[in-house]
Design a protein around this motif. Sequence first.
Motif, short mmCIF file in Angstrom:
data_model
loop_
_atom_site.label_atom_id
_atom_site.label_comp_id
_atom_site.label_asym_id
_atom_site.label_seq_id
_atom_site.Cartn_x
_atom_site.Cartn_y
_atom_site.Cartn_z
N ILE A 257 11.70 -2.41 5.01
CA ILE A 257 11.52 -0.84 4.62
C ILE A 257 12.42 -0.71 3.55
CG2 ILE A 257 11.26 -0.21 7.30
CD1 ILE A 257 14.05 0.82 7.14
N ASN A 258 13.31 -1.86 3.11
CA ASN A 258 13.79 -1.59 1.88
C ASN A 258 14.00 -3.03 1.41
OD1 ASN A 258 16.13 -2.42 3.16
ND2 ASN A 258 16.99 -0.36 3.23
N ASP A 259 14.33 -3.31 -0.05
CA ASP A 259 14.78 -4.59 -0.50
C ASP A 259 16.05 -5.11 -0.18
OD1 ASP A 259 16.48 -3.59 -2.44
OD2 ASP A 259 14.88 -3.69 -3.80
N ARG A 260 16.66 -6.21 -0.55
CA ARG A 260 17.92 -6.46 -0.27
C ARG A 260 19.01 -5.65 -0.80
NH1 ARG A 260 17.40 -12.97 0.13
NH2 ARG A 260 15.24 -13.04 0.49
N ASP A 261 18.52 -4.79 -1.98
CA ASP A 261 19.67 -4.14 -2.53
C ASP A 261 19.52 -2.50 -1.88
OD1 ASP A 261 20.61 -5.99 -4.39
OD2 ASP A 261 19.07 -5.69 -5.51
N GLY A 262 18.92 -2.25 -0.94
CA GLY A 262 18.70 -1.05 -0.28
C GLY A 262 17.52 -0.10 -1.10
N ASN A 263 16.87 -0.72 -2.03
CA ASN A 263 15.86 -0.04 -2.94
C ASN A 263 14.70 0.54 -2.08
OD1 ASN A 263 17.73 0.28 -5.05
ND2 ASN A 263 16.96 -1.77 -5.80
N ILE A 264 14.13 1.68 -2.20
CA ILE A 264 12.87 1.84 -1.59
C ILE A 264 11.84 2.35 -2.60
CG2 ILE A 264 13.89 2.41 0.73
CD1 ILE A 264 13.68 5.36 -0.18
N ASP A 265 12.11 1.95 -3.85
CA ASP A 265 11.34 2.60 -5.08
C ASP A 265 10.03 2.26 -5.11
OD1 ASP A 265 12.04 0.09 -5.58
OD2 ASP A 265 12.38 0.22 -7.69
N TRP A 266 9.66 1.29 -4.40
CA TRP A 266 8.30 0.42 -4.16
C TRP A 266 7.40 1.29 -3.19
CZ3 TRP A 266 7.62 -1.01 0.95
CH2 TRP A 266 8.75 -1.05 1.44
N THR A 267 8.18 2.21 -2.50
CA THR A 267 7.68 3.31 -1.40
C THR A 267 7.09 4.55 -2.30
OG1 THR A 267 9.60 3.98 -0.61
CG2 THR A 267 8.65 2.06 0.19
N VAL B 80 3.41 -5.18 -1.51
CA VAL B 80 4.32 -5.92 -2.00
C VAL B 80 5.06 -6.69 -1.10
CG1 VAL B 80 6.18 -3.99 -1.57
CG2 VAL B 80 6.72 -5.41 -3.10
N VAL B 81 5.73 -8.14 -1.28
CA VAL B 81 6.43 -8.73 -0.60
C VAL B 81 7.68 -8.87 -1.15
CG1 VAL B 81 6.71 -11.17 0.28
CG2 VAL B 81 4.39 -10.16 0.06
N LEU B 82 8.88 -8.52 -0.29
CA LEU B 82 10.19 -8.27 -0.74
C LEU B 82 11.01 -9.44 -0.42
CD1 LEU B 82 10.98 -4.68 0.49
CD2 LEU B 82 10.24 -5.23 -1.77
N GLY B 83 10.81 -10.37 0.34
CA GLY B 83 11.60 -11.58 0.61
C GLY B 83 12.87 -11.31 1.44
N GLY B 84 13.33 -9.90 1.77
CA GLY B 84 14.42 -9.77 2.47
C GLY B 84 14.78 -8.30 2.42
N GLY C 287 7.70 6.08 12.07
CA GLY C 287 7.11 5.96 10.89
C GLY C 287 7.73 5.31 9.63
N PHE C 288 7.28 4.60 8.98
CA PHE C 288 7.94 4.07 7.64
C PHE C 288 7.05 3.43 6.78
CE2 PHE C 288 12.56 4.23 8.70
CZ PHE C 288 13.27 4.57 7.52
N GLY C 289 7.37 3.56 5.17
CA GLY C 289 6.83 2.47 4.52
C GLY C 289 7.21 1.15 4.55
N VAL C 290 6.42 0.20 4.60
CA VAL C 290 6.75 -1.15 4.99
C VAL C 290 6.04 -2.19 4.10
CG1 VAL C 290 5.33 -1.43 6.79
CG2 VAL C 290 7.20 -2.70 6.89
N SER C 291 6.79 -3.09 3.70
CA SER C 291 6.48 -4.21 2.77
C SER C 291 5.48 -5.15 3.93
CB SER C 291 7.54 -5.24 2.36
OG SER C 291 8.15 -5.61 3.10
#
Length: 183
Positions: A16-26, A146-150, A7-11
Motif C-alpha cells: 500500500i506504500n513503497d519502502r519510504d512510505g510514499n503513496i504518490d503512485w496511488t 506498479v511493482v514496488l518490491g517492498g 479498501g486500499f490502493g495496492v501495487s
Amino acid sequence: MRKLIYGFGVSLDGYINDRDGNIDWTDPDDELHQFHNDRYREIEISLHGRRLYELMAQYWPHVPENAPRIEREFGQLWTEKPKVVFSRTLAEVDWNSTLVSENAVEEVRRLKTAGDGVMEVGGANLAASLMPHGLIDEYQLFLSPVVLGGGTPMFPLLDKRVTLRLAETRHFNTVVMLRYLAD
C-alpha cells in the motif's frame, strides 16, 4: 449489523506504500477520485489507524481554495465524516473524530452491532488487527500497475487463510478494482 469494508490502493506485489512510505503512485485521476467521493458519502463511520489519520489530517482539512473541485469536495466530506481513530500515542484528534486508545477489536465489534450502515477501515495495521477476528466483511483492492518490491503489505501474515468470494471487478483508466466478500 454494520458492514465493515477494507479498501486500499495496492501495487501488483501487494503493497500500500513503497519502502519510504510514499503513496504518490496511488494519486487518482478524476474518474477514480469521483468514485471515491461517491463511495465515501455512503460510509457512516470511518475507522483510522494513527498513521493514516495523521496523513489525512495533514491535507484534507486544509485543501486550498484553488484546488480542483473534486479535491475540495473530498476535503469537506472527510472533515465532516464521523471518524474513530485508534492510537495509543495520540492525545487528541480533531475533525469529527473520536480517539480510542485500547482494544480496537472490542470497539469495532461494538460499533458493528450498534447500527446497520457501512463502516470502512483505513490503515494496514488496524485492518491487520481485525482480520484474524473475522470483522472485515468486504475487501476493495484498487490494483495499480506498479511493482514496488517492498513497503507496507496490504495483508498481514495470518495463522489461517481468509476465504473470499469475488463480487465485482471494475476497470478505471488507472486501476482495476477488485471487490471481495468474506465468506
